[in-house]
Write a protein that holds these residues in place. Structure first.
Motif, PDB file in Angstrom:
ATOM      1  N   GLU A 153       0.853  -1.198   0.000  1.00 45.61           N
ATOM      2  CA  GLU A 153       0.000   0.000   0.000  1.00 45.61           C
ATOM      3  C   GLU A 153       0.886   1.245   0.000  1.00 45.61           C
ATOM      4  O   GLU A 153       1.793   1.360   0.822  1.00 45.61           O
ATOM      5  CB  GLU A 153      -0.921  -0.024   1.234  1.00 45.61           C
ATOM      6  N   ARG A 170     -20.211   8.768   7.831  1.00 45.94           N
ATOM      7  CA  ARG A 170     -20.879   7.603   7.208  1.00 45.94           C
ATOM      8  C   ARG A 170     -20.131   6.310   7.483  1.00 45.94           C
ATOM      9  O   ARG A 170     -20.710   5.244   7.535  1.00 45.94           O
ATOM     10  CB  ARG A 170     -20.992   7.807   5.697  1.00 45.94           C
ATOM     11  N   VAL A 381     -18.334  -0.474  -3.160  1.00 41.54           N
ATOM     12  CA  VAL A 381     -17.622  -1.377  -2.253  1.00 41.54           C
ATOM     13  C   VAL A 381     -18.127  -2.810  -2.412  1.00 41.54           C
ATOM     14  O   VAL A 381     -17.336  -3.761  -2.466  1.00 41.54           O
ATOM     15  CB  VAL A 381     -17.769  -0.888  -0.786  1.00 41.54           C
TER      16      VAL A 381
HETATM   17  C1  LIG Z   1     -15.681   9.983  -1.717  1.00 37.76           C
HETATM   18  C2  LIG Z   1     -16.121   8.625  -2.109  1.00 37.76           C
HETATM   19  C3  LIG Z   1     -17.256   8.094  -1.516  1.00 37.76           C
HETATM   20  C4  LIG Z   1     -17.693   6.817  -1.878  1.00 37.76           C
HETATM   21  N1  LIG Z   1     -18.784   6.331  -1.247  1.00 37.76           N
HETATM   22  C5  LIG Z   1     -19.181   5.061  -1.511  1.00 37.76           C
HETATM   23  C6  LIG Z   1     -20.280   4.499  -0.814  1.00 37.76           C
HETATM   24  O1  LIG Z   1     -20.909   5.133   0.029  1.00 37.76           O
HETATM   25  N2  LIG Z   1     -20.611   3.212  -1.094  1.00 37.76           N
HETATM   26  C7  LIG Z   1     -19.948   2.476  -2.007  1.00 37.76           C
HETATM   27  O2  LIG Z   1     -20.272   1.296  -2.197  1.00 37.76           O
HETATM   28  N3  LIG Z   1     -18.896   2.978  -2.711  1.00 37.76           N
HETATM   29  C8  LIG Z   1     -18.501   4.264  -2.474  1.00 37.76           C
HETATM   30  N4  LIG Z   1     -17.445   4.794  -3.164  1.00 37.76           N
HETATM   31  C9  LIG Z   1     -16.777   3.966  -4.180  1.00 37.76           C
HETATM   32  C10 LIG Z   1     -15.834   2.962  -3.520  1.00 37.76           C
HETATM   33  O3  LIG Z   1     -15.125   3.591  -2.485  1.00 37.76           O
HETATM   34  C11 LIG Z   1     -14.897   2.347  -4.549  1.00 37.76           C
HETATM   35  O4  LIG Z   1     -15.663   1.710  -5.550  1.00 37.76           O
HETATM   36  C12 LIG Z   1     -13.961   1.314  -3.875  1.00 37.76           C
HETATM   37  O5  LIG Z   1     -13.204   1.918  -2.857  1.00 37.76           O
HETATM   38  C13 LIG Z   1     -13.034   0.675  -4.912  1.00 37.76           C
HETATM   39  O6  LIG Z   1     -12.175  -0.192  -4.252  1.00 37.76           O
HETATM   40  P1  LIG Z   1     -10.717  -0.538  -4.785  1.00 37.76           P
HETATM   41  O7  LIG Z   1     -10.109  -1.405  -3.746  1.00 37.76           O
HETATM   42  O8  LIG Z   1     -10.810  -1.029  -6.181  1.00 37.76           O
HETATM   43  O9  LIG Z   1      -9.948   0.855  -4.874  1.00 37.76           O
HETATM   44  P2  LIG Z   1      -9.533   1.968  -3.801  1.00 37.76           P
HETATM   45  O10 LIG Z   1     -10.484   2.021  -2.668  1.00 37.76           O
HETATM   46  O11 LIG Z   1      -9.337   3.201  -4.600  1.00 37.76           O
HETATM   47  O12 LIG Z   1      -8.127   1.457  -3.238  1.00 37.76           O
HETATM   48  C14 LIG Z   1      -6.984   1.414  -4.035  1.00 37.76           C
HETATM   49  C15 LIG Z   1      -5.762   1.403  -3.140  1.00 37.76           C
HETATM   50  O13 LIG Z   1      -4.588   1.167  -3.937  1.00 37.76           O
HETATM   51  C16 LIG Z   1      -3.531   2.007  -3.461  1.00 37.76           C
HETATM   52  N5  LIG Z   1      -2.547   2.168  -4.531  1.00 37.76           N
HETATM   53  C17 LIG Z   1      -2.721   2.817  -5.720  1.00 37.76           C
HETATM   54  N6  LIG Z   1      -1.587   2.722  -6.463  1.00 37.76           N
HETATM   55  C18 LIG Z   1      -0.688   2.000  -5.743  1.00 37.76           C
HETATM   56  C19 LIG Z   1       0.639   1.556  -5.973  1.00 37.76           C
HETATM   57  N7  LIG Z   1       1.297   1.811  -7.107  1.00 37.76           N
HETATM   58  N8  LIG Z   1       1.263   0.832  -4.988  1.00 37.76           N
HETATM   59  C20 LIG Z   1       0.620   0.537  -3.839  1.00 37.76           C
HETATM   60  N9  LIG Z   1      -0.651   0.949  -3.565  1.00 37.76           N
HETATM   61  C21 LIG Z   1      -1.296   1.651  -4.507  1.00 37.76           C
HETATM   62  C22 LIG Z   1      -4.260   3.283  -3.084  1.00 37.76           C
HETATM   63  O14 LIG Z   1      -3.482   4.082  -2.204  1.00 37.76           O
HETATM   64  C23 LIG Z   1      -5.522   2.716  -2.409  1.00 37.76           C
HETATM   65  O15 LIG Z   1      -5.293   2.458  -1.040  1.00 37.76           O
HETATM   66  C24 LIG Z   1     -16.988   6.072  -2.849  1.00 37.76           C
HETATM   67  C25 LIG Z   1     -15.852   6.619  -3.466  1.00 37.76           C
HETATM   68  C26 LIG Z   1     -15.428   7.877  -3.099  1.00 37.76           C
HETATM   69  C27 LIG Z   1     -14.225   8.482  -3.767  1.00 37.76           C
END
Ligand SMILES: Cc1cc2nc3c(=O)[nH]c(=O)nc-3n(C[C@H](O)[C@H](O)[C@H](O)COP(=O)(O)OP(=O)(O)OC[C@H]3O[C@@H](n4cnc5c(N)ncnc54)[C@H](O)[C@@H]3O)c2cc1C
Ligand code: SF4
Length: 402
Positions: A153, A170, A381
């Motif tokens: 991470e 939230r 999520v």
């Molecule tokens: C403000 C906001 C509110 C939201 N509210 C909701 C909600 O209420 N309900 C819901 O279902 N969804 C919500 N979403 C959408 C949801 O958060 C995302 O769909 C979900 O987090 C995607 O998960 P992910 O693990 O694919 O990516 P992310 O949560 O974006 O996680 C990706 C991770 O990878 C890490 N990373 C990136 N590049 C690198 C690298 N090169 N090396 C190491 N680490 C790296 C980042 O730092 C991050 O920690 C919201 C999104 C936002 C922005």
């Protein structure tokens, strides 16, 4: 300034209220709610357990099916999934499935239940890049199957948008911390402050690599680029969450955008005590992208929402907008402008090809993608959890597991 922001917005159920809500459930055969959950959490089964006061059984159903059950209980847009087809809607209103799930996972926490189990190690190594909901879930699922799993991470804390995006009112950070601890307890090692730059060497050193880097950057519109009074919504929300609401914000803020991220931004601003919050939205109200619940939250906080306008010029700190359909002009002056106009991925920096939807298109061999960067459906999520289940299955199959 931060008190309202730091307090969980919606109260949890009391034992009496959860039983009342569960007793409204029709105990449907072939239940529409269970069919509609993208992660397969099986609400019909856990609500049935609650009806019979079997909270332990209910907690087991949630956790075994959804490794981030306590988080989904709080943030899942249930009106679009399980609650949409709820048979009870035909009588009065759908069952509040999210809130029952929250009660059940709070019970699991209060009783210190350890539901996730771990098989003996099988000697195969998997590295996951990114610790958002997708990375955490796929790591947990593979660790429980006996794989040796490390998560890299780049940030100082794990969780992705659970940690630094979704506002505290939230999704409290304490809930995220506990979910992560459960996943670490079954053997997942998380390396923080460790950005991955070279995927090729990781692929050589591991049996499989899963990229779950999400859409972690906010989009900037060209006319606003480089202006010190303009921020992206994800940068703003990140800053507020990291500083537990202790941030300085001017009294007059303009937000541009109308999705859930925009609603989180305007509501956060009001909870921080900002007097004048104006939200100008490209879509008209009938096209709105934000969930009804989030829009209602913003309206309850008295945010001025103006629909149907597109920004065309910036004059000092004044933004000029034209209406999309009628010959009308709007000018809004603000001391801070926050853009909530979408997010994009930095997966390209890892040498991966990315399409218009910000999804990786060239993962092959022992490289897998998961979460927002995968073609897994909606960017939520619960879809990240579903994508993690699918990816864990694909990794196991690739590595010859059963
Ligand atoms: C403000 C906001 C509110 C939201 N509210 C909701 C909600 O209420 N309900 C819901 O279902 N969804 C919500 N979403 C959408 C949801 O958060 C995302 O769909 C979900 O987090 C995607 O998960 P992910 O693990 O694919 O990516 P992310 O949560 O974006 O996680 C990706 C991770 O990878 C890490 N990373 C990136 N590049 C690198 C690298 N090169 N090396 C190491 N680490 C790296 C980042 O730092 C991050 O920690 C919201 C999104 C936002 C922005
Ligand atoms: S669809 Fe609604 S009423 Fe039927 S089992 Fe699910 S929650 Fe209960």
């Amino acid at each position: 300034m931060s008190e309202k922001y730091m307090k969980e917005y919606e109260a949890g159920y009391t034992p009496k209220l959860v039983m009342e809500e569960a007793s409204r459930c029709l105990l449907c055969h072939d239940a529409p709610c269970s069919k509609a959950c993208p992660a397969g959490t099986d609400p019909a089964k856990f609500i049935r357990s609650v009806r019979f006061r079997n909270f332990k059984g209910a907690a087991e159903t949630v956790r075994i099916n959804n490794i981030l059950g306590a988080i989904c209980a709080r943030v899942c847009p249930t009106e679009r999934y399980c609650q949409q087809g709820c048979s009870r809607s035909g009588i009065d209103k759908p069952i509040d499935i999210g809130r029952i799930q929250r009660y059940v996972t709070d019970f699991e926490d209060a009783m210190k239940m350890d539901i996730l189990e771990k098989k003996p190690l099988n000697g195969k190594k998997v590295t996951v890049v990114g610790s958002g909901p997708a990375g955490l879930s796929v790591a947990g699922l593979l660790a429980s199957e006996g794989y040796i799993v490390k998560v890299y991470e780049k940030e100082a804390k794990a969780g992705g948008y659970l940690r630094y995006g979704i506002p505290e009112y939230r999704l409290p950070s304490t809930v995220v911390d506990k979910e992560i601890k459960r996943i670490q307890k079954i053997g997942v090692e998380i390396l923080l402050n460790t950005p991955v730059e070279d995927l090729e060497s990781l692929k050589k050193e591991n049996d499989a690599v899963v990229v779950a880097v999400g859409h972690s950057k906010g989009k900037m519109l060209p006319m606003f680029a480089g202006k010190h009074f303009v921020k992206t919504a994800v940068d703003f929300l990140h800053d507020v969450k990291r500083k537990k609401g202790n941030v300085k914000v001017p009294e007059n803020v303009l937000v541009i955008g109308g999705g859930d991220v925009a609603m989180d931004t305007v509501t956060t601003l009001r909870l921080l005590g900002v007097k004048q919050v104006t939200d100008v939205v490209y879509e008209t109200f009938d096209e709105f992208k934000a969930s009804k619940k989030e829009l209602q939250g913003a309206q309850d906080e008295h945010v001025s929402i103006i629909d149907g306008y597109v920004p065309v010029a910036l004059k000092g700190k004044k933004v000029v907008f034209n209406h999309r359909f009628i010959p009308a002009k709007l000018e809004v002056k603000a001391d801070l402008i926050i853009l909530a106009v979408g997010q994009y991925t930095e997966a390209g920096l890892l040498g991966l090809e990315v399409d218009k939807l910000q999804q990786v298109t060239n993962a092959k061999g022992n490289l897998f993608v998961c979460g927002d960067v995968s073609p897994s459906g909606e960017k939520t999520v619960v879809y990240a959890v579903r994508s993690a289940k699918e990816t864990a299955y694909a990794v196991k199959k690739y590595l010859g597991g059963k």
